[in-house]
Structure formats: structure tokens, C-alpha cells
Motif scaffolding. Structure first.
Motif, mmCIF file in Angstrom:
data_model
loop_
_atom_site.group_PDB
_atom_site.id
_atom_site.type_symbol
_atom_site.label_atom_id
_atom_site.label_comp_id
_atom_site.label_asym_id
_atom_site.label_seq_id
_atom_site.Cartn_x
_atom_site.Cartn_y
_atom_site.Cartn_z
ATOM 1 N N ILE A 1 -1.910 -50.047 -10.278
ATOM 2 C CA ILE A 1 -1.132 -48.528 -10.109
ATOM 3 C C ILE A 1 -2.406 -47.559 -10.242
ATOM 4 O O ILE A 1 -2.682 -47.011 -11.333
ATOM 5 N N ILE B 1 0.134 -53.831 -2.591
ATOM 6 C CA ILE B 1 1.970 -52.822 -2.349
ATOM 7 C C ILE B 1 1.580 -51.390 -2.590
ATOM 8 O O ILE B 1 0.760 -50.965 -2.923
ATOM 9 N N ARG B 2 3.251 -50.509 -2.285
ATOM 10 C CA ARG B 2 3.320 -49.483 -2.640
ATOM 11 C C ARG B 2 4.229 -48.867 -3.213
ATOM 12 O O ARG B 2 5.405 -49.689 -3.398
ATOM 13 N N PRO B 3 3.818 -48.444 -4.737
ATOM 14 C CA PRO B 3 4.958 -48.016 -5.741
ATOM 15 C C PRO B 3 6.045 -47.559 -4.657
ATOM 16 O O PRO B 3 5.246 -45.797 -4.698
ATOM 17 N N VAL B 4 7.081 -47.757 -5.342
ATOM 18 C CA VAL B 4 8.165 -46.709 -4.824
ATOM 19 C C VAL B 4 9.342 -46.080 -6.156
ATOM 20 O O VAL B 4 9.980 -45.333 -5.766
ATOM 21 N N GLY B 5 9.020 -46.855 -7.137
ATOM 22 C CA GLY B 5 9.816 -46.645 -8.474
ATOM 23 C C GLY B 5 10.310 -47.170 -9.087
ATOM 24 O O GLY B 5 10.102 -48.563 -9.538
ATOM 25 N N GLY B 6 11.126 -47.145 -9.962
ATOM 26 C CA GLY B 6 11.720 -47.378 -11.361
ATOM 27 C C GLY B 6 11.297 -47.259 -12.646
ATOM 28 O O GLY B 6 10.718 -46.245 -13.060
ATOM 29 N N LYS B 7 11.273 -48.259 -13.910
ATOM 30 C CA LYS B 7 11.234 -48.185 -15.440
ATOM 31 C C LYS B 7 9.334 -47.513 -15.563
ATOM 32 O O LYS B 7 9.031 -49.335 -15.483
ATOM 33 N N GLY B 8 9.253 -46.702 -16.051
ATOM 34 C CA GLY B 8 7.961 -46.863 -16.870
ATOM 35 C C GLY B 8 7.073 -46.322 -15.753
ATOM 36 O O GLY B 8 5.230 -46.928 -15.580
ATOM 37 N N LEU B 9 7.239 -46.582 -14.580
ATOM 38 C CA LEU B 9 5.730 -46.175 -13.421
ATOM 39 C C LEU B 9 5.204 -44.568 -13.198
ATOM 40 O O LEU B 9 5.952 -43.665 -13.941
#
Lengths: 100, 100
Positions: free
Chosen positions: A57, A92-100
């Protein structure tokens, strides 16, 4: 600016997985000096003995692209190439969540 | 104890990706209360408009398995099922790297 990521599945040549893991861990150590690289995580698979996953990431796509031009990255790629039988790379395009 | 992880590629039914992302972000919020869940990161793909990736990392396999029995997890799965066309799940064992 959107984050940028890669989920990369490497297939090592037979018997070369652990050597390839060591090269990738070396690449990850080099990433410690690049703040735009948030994560560069290396995993193996207990069910597929030649498989290695790298989950990356980055702050943005440009930082990832710039890293490919760095000498340390080029050296890692050159070391790794003879050990690799196959690569599947998923952008990929990270959008959210835990640990981001 | 080895860490445990999952790289999961969901294919949403046509037009349902963003609704499925919202359910997964809700699941990730529930994971904030589970310290054994280190990461539960949700990404989309700009080249595959129906694709969602979830990258999960857990303290150990048992904690992941226990989470599947929690009511909140079961409710998320039940909400998500009608929106999902396909799932590819890759079990991983994280070994190191940046951000782990």
C-alpha cells in the motif's frame, strides 16, 4: 489523492520460495526509508508451497512508480527474476478498513 | 504462534460493488473491537469494476475462526451474500515486511 496498492502473487521456481522470500524481505527493509510506502507485507501459503504474496500500500500511484526507478528496487528485481516461475499482479485502490 | 491472513477477491453482482463495500466497511468497524484482528483492509479495482479485495491479518488462525461465530460477523455475511457473484479466497501466513 487516492491510495494505491498491489496484491501480487508470485510462484517461485521449485525449491526457491524461501530464497525469494529473503529477497523480498530485503526489499521491504529498503522500503522503511520510503515514507510514501505504507505497507509492503510478505506472506507464504501453507497450501501452495511455491506461492508468495506481497501486499503493498502506497500513499499514491506516483510514489510506487518512482520506487521502480530506484537502484535498490532494480537490484532486488534482478536478484529475484531467476527464482520466479510466474507472477499475477492485481492493482488495487484501498478505500478503508482496519489497519489502513 | 504464526500470524494468519486471508486475501479475498470478491466479485460483486453488476451494480452492487459499492453496496458490498459499505457492508465490508461496516464489518471492518466491528473488527475495531477485536484486538486479535490486526488488519481488515478493503480495496476496489479501477480495472475490474465489480472486484473488491479484502486483505485480513490476524494474530492467529484461531482468532479468525472464532470471529466467524460472532453474531456481528454472521449478520454481515447474511447481508453481503445476495450481492456477491463470486469469491476467491487465498489463505496466507504473513512472514514479515513493512507495516506488518
Amino acid at each position: 489523492m487516492d491510495r494505491f496498492g498491489m496484491n501480487v502473487k508470485f510462484t517461485a521456481k521449485a525449491g526457491q520460495r524461501d530464497a525469494l522470500v529473503q529477497i523480498l524481505l530485503g526489499a521491504a527493509t529498503a522500503m522503511e526509508a520510503i515514507p510514501e510506502c505504507e505497507k509492503y507485507m510478505i506472506s507464504v501459503s501453507d497450501s501452495e508451497p511455491d506461492t508468495i504474496w506481497v501486499n503493498e500500500i502506497w500513499n499514491d500511484a506516483g510514489a510506487h512508480k518512482a520506487s521502480l526507478d530506484q537502484e535498490a528496487t532494480k537490484a532486488s528485481i534482478q536478484q529475484a527474476m531467476p527464482l520466479i516461475a510466474g507472477v499475477e499482479a492485481f492493482q488495487i485502490r484501498p478505500v478503508g478498513g482496519k489497519g489502513l
